[in-house]
Design an enzyme around this catalytic site. Structure first.
Site, short mmCIF file in Angstrom:
data_model
loop_
_atom_site.label_atom_id
_atom_site.label_comp_id
_atom_site.label_asym_id
_atom_site.label_seq_id
_atom_site.Cartn_x
_atom_site.Cartn_y
_atom_site.Cartn_z
N ARG A 126 0.81 -1.23 0.00
CA ARG A 126 0.00 0.00 0.00
C ARG A 126 0.84 1.27 0.00
NH1 ARG A 126 -2.59 -3.26 3.48
NH2 ARG A 126 -4.47 -4.23 2.61
N LYS A 148 2.69 11.65 -10.81
CA LYS A 148 1.78 10.78 -11.56
C LYS A 148 2.54 9.52 -11.92
CE LYS A 148 -1.34 13.89 -14.04
NZ LYS A 148 -1.86 14.16 -15.39
N GLU A 190 8.85 19.25 -24.94
CA GLU A 190 8.22 19.58 -23.65
C GLU A 190 8.84 20.84 -23.04
OE1 GLU A 190 5.52 18.14 -22.51
OE2 GLU A 190 5.50 16.10 -23.32
N LYS A 229 7.05 23.09 -14.16
CA LYS A 229 6.19 21.96 -13.78
C LYS A 229 5.99 21.94 -12.26
CE LYS A 229 4.72 17.33 -14.41
NZ LYS A 229 4.84 16.04 -15.07
N GLU A 239 -4.48 17.75 -10.39
CA GLU A 239 -5.08 18.15 -11.65
C GLU A 239 -6.57 18.46 -11.52
OE1 GLU A 239 -3.70 15.93 -15.02
OE2 GLU A 239 -4.97 17.03 -16.40
N ARG A 243 -3.29 22.57 -13.21
CA ARG A 243 -2.34 21.58 -13.73
C ARG A 243 -2.63 21.26 -15.20
NH1 ARG A 243 0.50 16.48 -10.57
NH2 ARG A 243 1.56 15.65 -12.38
N ASN A 247 -1.15 20.40 -20.28
CA ASN A 247 -1.66 19.68 -21.46
C ASN A 247 -1.61 20.50 -22.74
OD1 ASN A 247 -2.21 17.37 -20.00
ND2 ASN A 247 -4.28 18.04 -19.48
N HIS A 250 -1.27 18.90 -26.06
CA HIS A 250 -1.44 17.46 -25.83
C HIS A 250 -2.77 16.89 -26.31
CE1 HIS A 250 2.26 17.81 -23.67
NE2 HIS A 250 2.24 16.55 -23.29
N HIS A 254 -1.78 13.84 -28.27
CA HIS A 254 -2.12 12.46 -27.91
C HIS A 254 -2.85 11.76 -29.05
CE1 HIS A 254 -1.84 13.39 -23.35
NE2 HIS A 254 -0.80 12.67 -23.73
N HIS A 266 6.29 10.78 -28.41
CA HIS A 266 5.39 11.68 -27.69
C HIS A 266 5.74 13.16 -27.96
CE1 HIS A 266 2.82 13.17 -24.51
NE2 HIS A 266 3.85 13.83 -24.02
N1 NAD Z 1 4.19 10.72 -15.06
C1 NAD Z 1 4.19 11.78 -15.83
O1 NAD Z 1 3.84 12.88 -15.40
C2 NAD Z 1 4.62 11.64 -17.25
C3 NAD Z 1 4.83 12.78 -18.02
C4 NAD Z 1 5.28 12.63 -19.32
C5 NAD Z 1 5.50 11.36 -19.84
N2 NAD Z 1 5.29 10.28 -19.07
C6 NAD Z 1 5.53 8.92 -19.59
O2 NAD Z 1 6.87 8.82 -19.98
C7 NAD Z 1 6.99 7.81 -20.97
C8 NAD Z 1 7.92 8.28 -22.07
O3 NAD Z 1 9.18 8.53 -21.49
P1 NAD Z 1 10.51 8.61 -22.38
O4 NAD Z 1 10.30 9.50 -23.51
O5 NAD Z 1 11.61 8.88 -21.42
O6 NAD Z 1 10.62 7.16 -23.03
P2 NAD Z 1 11.09 5.72 -22.51
O7 NAD Z 1 11.13 5.63 -21.03
O8 NAD Z 1 10.26 4.75 -23.25
O9 NAD Z 1 12.59 5.66 -23.03
C9 NAD Z 1 12.84 5.76 -24.40
C10 NAD Z 1 13.98 4.84 -24.83
O10 NAD Z 1 15.23 5.36 -24.38
C11 NAD Z 1 16.00 4.32 -23.76
N3 NAD Z 1 16.83 5.05 -22.81
C12 NAD Z 1 16.46 5.63 -21.66
N4 NAD Z 1 17.49 6.35 -21.15
C13 NAD Z 1 18.53 6.20 -22.00
C14 NAD Z 1 19.86 6.71 -22.03
N5 NAD Z 1 20.29 7.58 -21.10
N6 NAD Z 1 20.67 6.32 -23.03
C15 NAD Z 1 20.21 5.48 -24.00
N7 NAD Z 1 18.98 5.01 -24.05
C16 NAD Z 1 18.13 5.36 -23.05
C17 NAD Z 1 15.00 3.36 -23.24
O11 NAD Z 1 15.54 2.06 -23.17
C18 NAD Z 1 13.88 3.43 -24.28
O12 NAD Z 1 14.15 2.53 -25.34
C19 NAD Z 1 5.60 7.49 -21.44
O13 NAD Z 1 5.21 6.24 -20.92
C20 NAD Z 1 4.75 8.60 -20.82
O14 NAD Z 1 3.45 8.18 -20.52
C21 NAD Z 1 4.85 10.39 -17.79
ZN ZN Z 2 3.87 15.40 -22.68
#
Ligand code: NAD
Ligand code: ZN
Length: 362
Positions: A126, A148, A190, A229, A239, A243, A247, A250, A254, A266
């Protein structure tokens, strides 16, 4: 220079540190934020990162030298880790070690990993504490900040999750050295978003540098984006209202991301979405043509897409009609009247579709 941005959330407050850090620096920041009585540490690492970055081994060694019972679990690279199946695997693994409720999770990877690690920490027993070491630009400026967490369902992305704030976030720009440039540039979208909604100086800065930033310039843009942020999250943790300015770009973004079958990253989809939002704003008198043109020029200079194929228009239209933020027949849409300012308006999906970015000939 190393910088720090506080996220003010009462007793859930924490610091986001940004800089070029040694493994020991990272461990100091995390250890300082965890309870001294921590009984163990589960380090969840993106396997793709681990395969490419020599920094992962060094970080694990430094953690093991400083914290009790450090165990490592590699997660499938990227989005593949954000499934309930993988979440089941992670929490079963946590229980098998076993880790008790005074143990902590540390997530090391991109946004997929930080979302997975945060959600595992939110639901295991939990809720146990966690800290994040984001390794993509997107995770540093966005995913690791704000609490999030969650995973995807086959019906859509991020449909299962929880709010759970980390104890510490350490963004070490050294990780960016192995990040593919396409991923880094997607993260810049972003940062541009933060410029439009709250910090116009970021736009000036990126117009000056273009996509080739030094490590110090990366530290600066990450810090400024995190400040944006953090301020928004501090004023609206869950949100309810403000917040939603995060978006910006977005709603269309999206829809485009999904319509492309996730071929668009993204950030690339958000770049297109911001152009659409600014064009729609100009058409409705909430903004100007000049601002939309400025966005196009900047995003293009950074190497981001600003035009998309005609084949996506219909699919985007359909996707907008089922947007989860839809209220009745209209969508609460985020506009940017002037750099650094936002405005909301309720608009019909059909109207959004009419102002999608200009389709290219293909
Ligand atoms: N929680 C939130 O507020 C929030 C906000 C924005 C996005 N997200 C989430 O984030 C995710 C996208 O994140 P992302 O763009 O970082 O993609 P990701 O985590 O999928 O990473 C992208 C790729 O980069 C590789 N990688 C990571 N770090 C590396 C490094 N230093 N060197 C080489 N390769 C590396 C990974 O193996 C992967 O193949 C989505 O799932 C999205 O929903 C969450
Ligand atoms: Zn985004």
């Amino acid at each position: 220079v190393n910088l720090s941005v506080p996220v003010h959330l009462g007793e859930r407050s924490y610091e986001v540190r940004i800089g070029a850090f040694s493994p020991d620096d990272i461990v100091d920041a995390i250890a300082g934020a965890l309870d001294p009585a921590t009984t163990g540490v589960a380090v969840l690492v993106d396997a793709g990162l681990a395969a490419r970055s020599p920094k992962v081994g060094a970080l694990l060694a430094a953690l093991a030298a400083r914290l009790p019972r450090v165990e490592r679990l590699d997660l499938p690279a990227g989005e593949a880790s954000k499934t309930l199946t993988e979440m089941g695997h992670t929490v079963e693994w946590l229980a098998k070690q076993p880790f008790d409720r005074r143990a902590a999770v540390i997530g090391v990877g991109g946004g997929a990993t930080t979302d997975h690690a945060g959600f595992a920490a939110a639901i295991y027993l939990r809720g146990i504490p966690f800290a994040l070491v984001p390794t993509t630009l997107l995770a540093m400026v966005d995913a690791s900040v704000g609490g999030k967490t969650g995973v995807d369902l086959s019906a859509g992305k991020n449909l299962v999750g929880a709010f759970h704030q980390p104890r510490a976030v350490v963004a070490d720009v050294g990780f960016l050295e192995t990040l593919p440039d396409r991923e880094r540039i997607a993260g810049l979208a972003e940062v541009v978003k933060c410029g439009f909604i709250a910090d116009p100086g970021l736009l000036d800065l990126l117009e000056r540098t273009g996509p080739a930033l030094s490590l110090d310039e990366h530290v600066e843009i990450i810090t400024r984006a995190v400040r944006v942020k953090a301020d928004v999250v501090a004023s609206d943790e869950r949100e309810g209202g403000r917040r939603a300015i995060l978006n910006f770009g977005h709603t269309v973004g999206h829809a485009l991301e999904a319509a492309s079958g996730y071929e668009l990253l993204h950030g690339e989809a958000v770049a297109l979405g911001m152009v659409a939002a600014l064009e729609l704003g100009a058409a409705r008198g909430i903004g100007s043509r000049a601002l939309a043109d400025r966005a196009r020029a900047l995003l293009q200079r950074l190497g981001l897409p600003v035009d998309f194929e005609r084949r996506l228009v219909q699919q985007v239209w359909a996707a907008l009609a089922v947007d989860k933020k839809r209220r009745g027949q209209t969508i609460r849409f985020v506009f940017c009247p002037r750099p650094g300012e936002t405005a909301f308006d309720e608009i019909a999906p059909s109207e959004i579709a009419r102002y999608l970015p200009r389709p290219t000939a293909a």
